[in-house]
Design an enzyme around this catalytic site. Sequence first.
Site, mmCIF file in Angstrom:
data_model
loop_
_atom_site.group_PDB
_atom_site.id
_atom_site.type_symbol
_atom_site.label_atom_id
_atom_site.label_comp_id
_atom_site.label_asym_id
_atom_site.label_seq_id
_atom_site.Cartn_x
_atom_site.Cartn_y
_atom_site.Cartn_z
ATOM 1 N N SER A 138 5.324 2.703 0.901
ATOM 2 C CA SER A 138 4.178 2.580 -0.371
ATOM 3 C C SER A 138 2.741 2.860 0.693
ATOM 4 O O SER A 138 2.744 2.819 2.157
ATOM 5 C CB SER A 138 3.980 1.277 -0.204
ATOM 6 O OG SER A 138 2.667 0.474 -1.069
ATOM 7 N N TYR A 148 4.833 -7.841 2.230
ATOM 8 C CA TYR A 148 4.798 -6.038 1.419
ATOM 9 C C TYR A 148 4.396 -5.194 2.567
ATOM 10 O O TYR A 148 5.231 -4.634 2.798
ATOM 11 C CB TYR A 148 4.261 -6.682 -0.253
ATOM 12 C CG TYR A 148 4.269 -4.993 -0.456
ATOM 13 C CD1 TYR A 148 5.625 -5.264 -1.641
ATOM 14 C CD2 TYR A 148 3.284 -4.625 -0.350
ATOM 15 C CE1 TYR A 148 6.117 -4.214 -1.802
ATOM 16 C CE2 TYR A 148 3.946 -3.278 -1.032
ATOM 17 C CZ TYR A 148 5.038 -3.279 -2.138
ATOM 18 O OH TYR A 148 5.037 -2.112 -2.955
#
Length: 257
Positions: A138, A148
């Site tokens: 990401s 994350y």
Amino acid sequence: MTTALITGSTAGIGAAFARRLAADGHNLVLVARDTERLAEQATELHDRHGIEAEVLTADLATDDGIETVARRLSDRRNPVDLLINNAGFGNKGRYLEVSMADELTMLKVHCEAVLRLTSAATAAMRERGRGGVVNVASVAAFVPRGTYGASKAWVVQFTQGAARDLAGSGVRLMALAPGFVRTEFHQRAGMGTDNIPNWMWLDADKLVAAALADLARGKSLSIPDLRYKALMGVVKVAPRGLLGGITSKTGRKYGPQ
């Protein structure tokens, strides 16, 4: 016909990879937790494209699930030529608002599973002198945004390092770092998306097409959109302290609601 194995295949980016690879004539091994959805997906792709679609139910948050997929990737009689490590999720909440169990589960899926499955796949691919791995990360990997972002940063660094180590072996590895994509990701995490500007959203099918083109070019990192390429260019030169403040505010505005 070559075979591709896709984790998290029933929705979002994983489903887009499955559609594209089936349309290109690849047989598939579809991996997810929901057996019923997997069976429906396999039937649809087989009927539409005439390919073989194998179903493999596995929860990559567990050792048994990871080992199940690793065994399939290690099968020399039915080789996998392309691995798409796509399975992943987000947790709603800031650091210390998310339970330790949920944080560790994220690391299990995003890091341990990626490491073990990539290793199982590339060991077999190196013996054959060909193969490819796409590890879905990401753009959050490039900004300080909690567990994350940290887990996705690990995916990028691991993938690019492994790609260098396997250079010349015939095995290609690439980290894919998309931005916001319209999938079930945010809904599953309980995150609101109403405040995210339209220009920040990417189309999953176009993203996959760009990613596969980058893999064919031998890239070890793919950021498949000019808008996000430009944003990541700014990130590279921005002071780390300033960047942390901006991304924290952006996370509160565009992240969990």
